[in-house]
Design an enzyme around this catalytic site. Structure first.
Site, PDB file in Angstrom:
ATOM      1  N   ARG A 266      -7.189   5.598  -5.768  1.00  0.00           N
ATOM      2  CA  ARG A 266      -6.911   7.022  -5.940  1.00  0.00           C
ATOM      3  C   ARG A 266      -7.214   7.468  -7.372  1.00  0.00           C
ATOM      4  NH1 ARG A 266      -0.859   7.417  -3.900  1.00  0.00           N
ATOM      5  NH2 ARG A 266      -1.220   9.664  -4.127  1.00  0.00           N
TER       6      ARG A 266
ATOM      7  N   ILE B  36       0.870  -1.169   0.000  1.00  0.00           N
ATOM      8  CA  ILE B  36       0.000   0.000   0.000  1.00  0.00           C
ATOM      9  C   ILE B  36       0.913   1.226   0.000  1.00  0.00           C
ATOM     10  CG2 ILE B  36      -2.043  -1.038   1.051  1.00  0.00           C
ATOM     11  CD1 ILE B  36      -1.178  -0.070   3.744  1.00  0.00           C
ATOM     12  N   ASP B  37       0.405   2.341  -0.504  1.00  0.00           N
ATOM     13  CA  ASP B  37       1.216   3.534  -0.662  1.00  0.00           C
ATOM     14  C   ASP B  37       1.697   4.080   0.688  1.00  0.00           C
ATOM     15  OD1 ASP B  37       0.798   3.445  -3.415  1.00  0.00           O
ATOM     16  OD2 ASP B  37      -1.030   4.647  -3.272  1.00  0.00           O
ATOM     17  N   LYS B  38       2.735   4.877   0.635  1.00  0.00           N
ATOM     18  CA  LYS B  38       3.340   5.443   1.842  1.00  0.00           C
ATOM     19  C   LYS B  38       2.301   6.094   2.756  1.00  0.00           C
ATOM     20  CE  LYS B  38       6.286   9.285   3.300  1.00  0.00           C
ATOM     21  NZ  LYS B  38       7.065  10.472   2.851  1.00  0.00           N
TER      22      LYS B  38
END
Length: 298
Positions: A234, A132-134
């Site tokens: 997103r 998962i993204d930062k």
């Protein structure tokens, strides 16, 4: 990454300018990235010798650090569940999953190597099943053995692993629920983003509105991934004109309420244990910063 050339780099070669940003170990590595077609200037593939002009937009992917540079670090990790084969963790927002040239240390993977000696530190991404993204928080499953890794990766491929997210998005979504079926590919105008493209890879997101906040004109939605493309939620929410609040990369006008990263939380994770074949399901509560924003809306 996306950089705009300022006066101190005007007239410099592209490889020299790229190296100056600190994301490549050497100028030759920057040159290799350019020659490999991974660096774009104003939307077009760049050449190492290209001279920079003020206002030029340079886009590139930060390279991952080679496996040999992986270090063990004592980083706090919230473990939701674990056994001898796997672990389920709750990643906080702001923590990078694995090292890259811009994040050589201090990542989740550095902490996992410290915590679990059984992980193969010679592997490129030991134990990492999915990412998962930062700035996205929430649940991840980590494989401790090769057998578990293969079994979990197979569930990702056949979509039998279920991942659900809570997202606060801009605007009041009229529909109570729906599905977004829109293939994704690299954005032709911004190579660090993904966008809907008929030539891209299949991407399907199911969503359900949990709550609407008319005063601030935002909606809390539950998103379930059928596919798992990079930036899928997103990009899809931007596509339907409801970008995730706080997202610095996708959407416009969605960083008024919160501007420290997308309010996106992987709150539920369900899969079949690859060894015992037991059905497992886990949930993680919203992190404090996300909950605080919701309380301010009430």
């Amino acid at each position: 990454m996306k950089k705009t050339i300022e006066d101190n780099l005007v007239g410099k070669r592209l490889d020299e300018a790229l190296f100056s940003y600190g994301d490549f170990l050497s100028r030759s590595k920057a040159k290799e990235a350019i020659e490999g077609g991974h660096v774009f200037v104003n939307g077009k593939k760049g050449k190492p010798s290209l001279r920079m002009e003020e206002g030029d937009v340079v886009e590139y992917e930060v390279p991952e650090a080679p496996a040999s540079t992986l270090q063990k670090e004592d980083i706090p990790i919230e473990v939701i569940y674990e056994d001898e084969y796997l672990a389920v963790i709750n990643k906080p927002a702001g923590l990078v999953v694995h090292p890259g040239a811009g994040h050589a240390s201090g990542t989740l993977l550095n902490g996992l190597l410290y915590k679990y000696e059984e992980l193969d530190e010679d592997s490129t991404r030991p134990g990492i099943v999915h990412r998962i993204d930062k700035d996205t928080s929430g649940l991840l499953v980590i494989a401790k053995t090769d057998e578990a890794l293969l079994g979990l990766q197979e569930q990702l491929k056949d979509h039998s692993m279920h991942r659900e997210y809570l997202a606060l998005v801009n605007g009041l979504i009229k529909e109570d629920e729906g599905e977004i079926i829109a293939p994704l590919a690299r954005d032709k105008e911004s190579r660090v983003k993904f966008a809907v493209d008929l030539s891209g890879k299949e991407a399907i997101t199911f969503f359900k509105v949990k709550q609407r906040f008319p005063r601030k004109r935002v909606s809390l939605v539950d998103c379930r991934l059928l596919t798992g493309r990079t930036h899928q939620i997103r990009a899809h929410m931007e596509y339907i004109n409801h970008p995730v609040i706080g997202d610095p990369l996708y959407g416009k006008g969605n960083r008024v309420i919160y501007d420290k990263g997308q309010l996106l939380h992987a709150y539920r994770l369900s899969f079949t244990h690859p060894i015992t074949k037991k059905e497992l399901s886990f949930e993680a509560p919203l992190p404090a910063h996300f909950q605080k924003v919701l309380e301010s809306l009430d």
